[in-house]
Design a protein around this motif. Sequence first.
Motif, PDB file in Angstrom:
ATOM      1  N   SER A 156      13.176 -21.579 -50.089  1.00  0.00           N
ATOM      2  CA  SER A 156      11.863 -21.144 -49.609  1.00  0.00           C
ATOM      3  C   SER A 156      11.081 -20.552 -50.768  1.00  0.00           C
ATOM      4  CB  SER A 156      12.020 -20.093 -48.507  1.00  0.00           C
ATOM      5  OG  SER A 156      12.541 -18.899 -49.040  1.00  0.00           O
ATOM      6  N   GLU A 157       9.796 -20.368 -50.532  1.00  0.00           N
ATOM      7  CA  GLU A 157       8.966 -19.741 -51.557  1.00  0.00           C
ATOM      8  C   GLU A 157       9.421 -18.311 -51.802  1.00  0.00           C
ATOM      9  OE1 GLU A 157       4.300 -18.800 -52.588  1.00  0.00           O
ATOM     10  OE2 GLU A 157       4.771 -20.107 -50.903  1.00  0.00           O
ATOM     11  N   THR A 158       9.885 -17.629 -50.764  1.00  0.00           N
ATOM     12  CA  THR A 158      10.379 -16.260 -50.917  1.00  0.00           C
ATOM     13  C   THR A 158      11.594 -16.229 -51.824  1.00  0.00           C
ATOM     14  OG1 THR A 158       9.531 -15.660 -48.728  1.00  0.00           O
ATOM     15  CG2 THR A 158      11.241 -14.240 -49.677  1.00  0.00           C
ATOM     16  N   GLU A 159      12.557 -17.106 -51.594  1.00  0.00           N
ATOM     17  CA  GLU A 159      13.735 -17.162 -52.454  1.00  0.00           C
ATOM     18  C   GLU A 159      13.349 -17.525 -53.883  1.00  0.00           C
ATOM     19  OE1 GLU A 159      16.714 -19.679 -50.685  1.00  0.00           O
ATOM     20  OE2 GLU A 159      16.855 -18.398 -48.919  1.00  0.00           O
ATOM     21  N   GLN A 160      12.398 -18.422 -54.022  1.00  0.00           N
ATOM     22  CA  GLN A 160      11.901 -18.814 -55.342  1.00  0.00           C
ATOM     23  C   GLN A 160      11.323 -17.601 -56.065  1.00  0.00           C
ATOM     24  OE1 GLN A 160      11.895 -21.954 -56.734  1.00  0.00           O
ATOM     25  NE2 GLN A 160      10.165 -22.036 -58.107  1.00  0.00           N
ATOM     26  N   ARG A 161      10.498 -16.823 -55.379  1.00  0.00           N
ATOM     27  CA  ARG A 161       9.878 -15.635 -55.980  1.00  0.00           C
ATOM     28  C   ARG A 161      10.925 -14.589 -56.351  1.00  0.00           C
ATOM     29  NH1 ARG A 161       4.389 -15.305 -55.738  1.00  0.00           N
ATOM     30  NH2 ARG A 161       3.345 -16.812 -54.411  1.00  0.00           N
ATOM     31  N   LEU A 162      11.926 -14.416 -55.508  1.00  0.00           N
ATOM     32  CA  LEU A 162      12.993 -13.465 -55.819  1.00  0.00           C
ATOM     33  C   LEU A 162      13.761 -13.903 -57.061  1.00  0.00           C
ATOM     34  CD1 LEU A 162      14.252 -12.707 -52.209  1.00  0.00           C
ATOM     35  CD2 LEU A 162      12.960 -11.169 -53.704  1.00  0.00           C
ATOM     36  N   ALA A 163      14.023 -15.202 -57.170  1.00  0.00           N
ATOM     37  CA  ALA A 163      14.713 -15.718 -58.356  1.00  0.00           C
ATOM     38  C   ALA A 163      13.846 -15.521 -59.603  1.00  0.00           C
ATOM     39  CB  ALA A 163      15.062 -17.188 -58.168  1.00  0.00           C
ATOM     40  N   LEU A 164      12.563 -15.782 -59.480  1.00  0.00           N
ATOM     41  CA  LEU A 164      11.657 -15.606 -60.625  1.00  0.00           C
ATOM     42  C   LEU A 164      11.649 -14.162 -61.119  1.00  0.00           C
ATOM     43  CD1 LEU A 164       8.568 -17.795 -59.754  1.00  0.00           C
ATOM     44  CD2 LEU A 164      10.108 -18.044 -61.693  1.00  0.00           C
ATOM     45  N   SER A 165      11.690 -13.217 -60.195  1.00  0.00           N
ATOM     46  CA  SER A 165      11.682 -11.813 -60.614  1.00  0.00           C
ATOM     47  C   SER A 165      12.938 -11.461 -61.403  1.00  0.00           C
ATOM     48  CB  SER A 165      11.518 -10.884 -59.409  1.00  0.00           C
ATOM     49  OG  SER A 165      12.687 -10.872 -58.616  1.00  0.00           O
ATOM     50  N   GLU A 166      14.026 -12.188 -61.188  1.00  0.00           N
ATOM     51  CA  GLU A 166      15.281 -11.919 -61.892  1.00  0.00           C
ATOM     52  C   GLU A 166      15.325 -12.509 -63.303  1.00  0.00           C
ATOM     53  OE1 GLU A 166      17.877 -10.003 -60.838  1.00  0.00           O
ATOM     54  OE2 GLU A 166      16.544  -9.486 -59.176  1.00  0.00           O
ATOM     55  N   ILE A 167      14.503 -13.520 -63.584  1.00  0.00           N
ATOM     56  CA  ILE A 167      14.597 -14.200 -64.878  1.00  0.00           C
ATOM     57  C   ILE A 167      13.464 -13.859 -65.844  1.00  0.00           C
ATOM     58  CG2 ILE A 167      15.910 -16.097 -63.873  1.00  0.00           C
ATOM     59  CD1 ILE A 167      13.383 -17.849 -64.130  1.00  0.00           C
ATOM     60  N   GLN A 168      12.582 -12.966 -65.471  1.00  0.00           N
ATOM     61  CA  GLN A 168      11.442 -12.617 -66.318  1.00  0.00           C
ATOM     62  C   GLN A 168      11.801 -11.574 -67.360  1.00  0.00           C
ATOM     63  OE1 GLN A 168       8.637 -14.348 -66.206  1.00  0.00           O
ATOM     64  NE2 GLN A 168       9.464 -15.532 -64.522  1.00  0.00           N
ATOM     65  N   HIS A 169      12.787 -11.868 -68.169  1.00  0.00           N
ATOM     66  CA  HIS A 169      13.219 -10.963 -69.233  1.00  0.00           C
ATOM     67  C   HIS A 169      13.268 -11.756 -70.541  1.00  0.00           C
ATOM     68  CE1 HIS A 169      14.240  -8.059 -66.165  1.00  0.00           C
ATOM     69  NE2 HIS A 169      14.874  -9.015 -65.529  1.00  0.00           N
ATOM     70  N   ASP A 170      12.975 -11.079 -71.651  1.00  0.00           N
ATOM     71  CA  ASP A 170      12.928 -11.747 -72.949  1.00  0.00           C
ATOM     72  C   ASP A 170      14.266 -12.354 -73.360  1.00  0.00           C
ATOM     73  OD1 ASP A 170      10.250 -11.153 -73.206  1.00  0.00           O
ATOM     74  OD2 ASP A 170      10.591  -9.338 -74.396  1.00  0.00           O
ATOM     75  N   HIS A 171      15.372 -11.752 -72.955  1.00  0.00           N
ATOM     76  CA  HIS A 171      16.686 -12.244 -73.384  1.00  0.00           C
ATOM     77  C   HIS A 171      17.176 -13.431 -72.546  1.00  0.00           C
ATOM     78  CE1 HIS A 171      17.845  -9.601 -70.080  1.00  0.00           C
ATOM     79  NE2 HIS A 171      18.977 -10.280 -70.020  1.00  0.00           N
ATOM     80  N   ILE A 172      16.423 -13.822 -71.522  1.00  0.00           N
ATOM     81  CA  ILE A 172      16.787 -14.959 -70.676  1.00  0.00           C
ATOM     82  C   ILE A 172      16.070 -16.205 -71.201  1.00  0.00           C
ATOM     83  CG2 ILE A 172      16.714 -15.897 -68.317  1.00  0.00           C
ATOM     84  CD1 ILE A 172      18.556 -13.493 -68.595  1.00  0.00           C
ATOM     85  N   THR A 173      16.780 -17.329 -71.241  1.00  0.00           N
ATOM     86  CA  THR A 173      16.177 -18.582 -71.714  1.00  0.00           C
ATOM     87  C   THR A 173      14.943 -18.935 -70.887  1.00  0.00           C
ATOM     88  OG1 THR A 173      17.790 -19.767 -70.339  1.00  0.00           O
ATOM     89  CG2 THR A 173      18.283 -19.591 -72.696  1.00  0.00           C
ATOM     90  N   GLU A 174      14.078 -19.770 -71.438  1.00  0.00           N
ATOM     91  CA  GLU A 174      12.820 -20.153 -70.795  1.00  0.00           C
ATOM     92  C   GLU A 174      13.043 -20.820 -69.432  1.00  0.00           C
ATOM     93  OE1 GLU A 174       8.929 -20.336 -70.012  1.00  0.00           O
ATOM     94  OE2 GLU A 174       9.856 -19.246 -71.661  1.00  0.00           O
ATOM     95  N   ARG A 175      14.181 -21.409 -69.251  1.00  0.00           N
ATOM     96  CA  ARG A 175      14.557 -22.010 -67.963  1.00  0.00           C
ATOM     97  C   ARG A 175      16.003 -21.643 -67.702  1.00  0.00           C
ATOM     98  NH1 ARG A 175      13.196 -25.045 -71.597  1.00  0.00           N
ATOM     99  NH2 ARG A 175      11.299 -25.800 -70.623  1.00  0.00           N
ATOM    100  N   VAL A 176      16.395 -21.615 -66.436  1.00  0.00           N
ATOM    101  CA  VAL A 176      17.771 -21.273 -66.061  1.00  0.00           C
ATOM    102  C   VAL A 176      18.298 -22.328 -65.089  1.00  0.00           C
ATOM    103  CG1 VAL A 176      17.487 -18.791 -66.408  1.00  0.00           C
ATOM    104  CG2 VAL A 176      17.026 -19.782 -64.160  1.00  0.00           C
ATOM    105  N   TRP A 177      19.605 -22.559 -65.143  1.00  0.00           N
ATOM    106  CA  TRP A 177      20.222 -23.508 -64.228  1.00  0.00           C
ATOM    107  C   TRP A 177      20.187 -22.964 -62.807  1.00  0.00           C
ATOM    108  CZ3 TRP A 177      20.143 -27.814 -66.346  1.00  0.00           C
ATOM    109  CH2 TRP A 177      20.688 -28.109 -67.594  1.00  0.00           C
ATOM    110  N   ILE A 178      19.892 -23.858 -61.869  1.00  0.00           N
ATOM    111  CA  ILE A 178      20.031 -23.593 -60.442  1.00  0.00           C
ATOM    112  C   ILE A 178      20.939 -24.680 -59.879  1.00  0.00           C
ATOM    113  CG2 ILE A 178      17.866 -22.335 -60.166  1.00  0.00           C
ATOM    114  CD1 ILE A 178      16.520 -24.904 -59.239  1.00  0.00           C
TER     115      ILE A 178
END
Length: 180
Positions: A98-120
Motif C-alpha cells: 500500500s501507499e502507507t507501507e511504501q511511505r513507512l519504508a521510505l522514512s526508514e531509508i532516508q539516511h546518508d549511509h543507506i544506498t540510493e536504492r534498497v532491495w525489497i
Amino acid sequence: MTKLAWIGLYRDKEQKWRWTGEELATNIQTWADGEPLDNETFAATYWHCDRKEWHGVRSDREIPFFCFNLMVDDVKKTWEEALEHCRETHTDLTSLNSETEQRLALSEIQHDHITERVWIGLRFFGDRWLWVNGDPLVYEAWPKGDQEHQCPLRKRCGALTKEGHWENWDCVEKLHFICY
C-alpha cells in the motif's frame, strides 16, 4: 464498509505532522478533502472500496492499528543474500502492499549511509513480478512512463529508491535492504 486504523502519523507540538520514528512527514497527498481538522493530533487511514484516504482522528479514540516493523540492514548484499539474511534473522524481505507501507519504508531509508536504492522482496518470475512472501501485487510504484520493468532480461530483482519508486535492478548488485 469503513475501516479506521492508526498508521503512526501524528501532529507534534509545533503542529507539524511526523511519523512515529520522528521523521517529518512531507508532501502528504493522501488526505481526504477537508482533512485534517485542527483539533486532531493523530491520523488514521480510511478505506472505502478502492479509495484510500487519510482522515485525522482524535488521539483519545480507540481504534485498531497495524504494526509494520521494518529493519534496514547496514550491510550491503546481493538480492539473494539479502533474502537469505532476512529469512534467517527476521521474517522476509519486505513487500510493500500500500501507499502507507511504501511511505513507512521510505522514512526508514532516508539516511546518508543507506544506498540510493534498497532491495525489497519483489522478483520477476516467469512473466510477472511477485512478492517472494506470497503477497499479491495489488499496489505498484513503478515510475510513470517506465517500461523497462515489463519484460526484464537481466534486471529481475526489485529495489525501492529514496525517491519512492520501484526499479528493476540486477540481482548481483550489492545494496542495503529492508527486512520485516
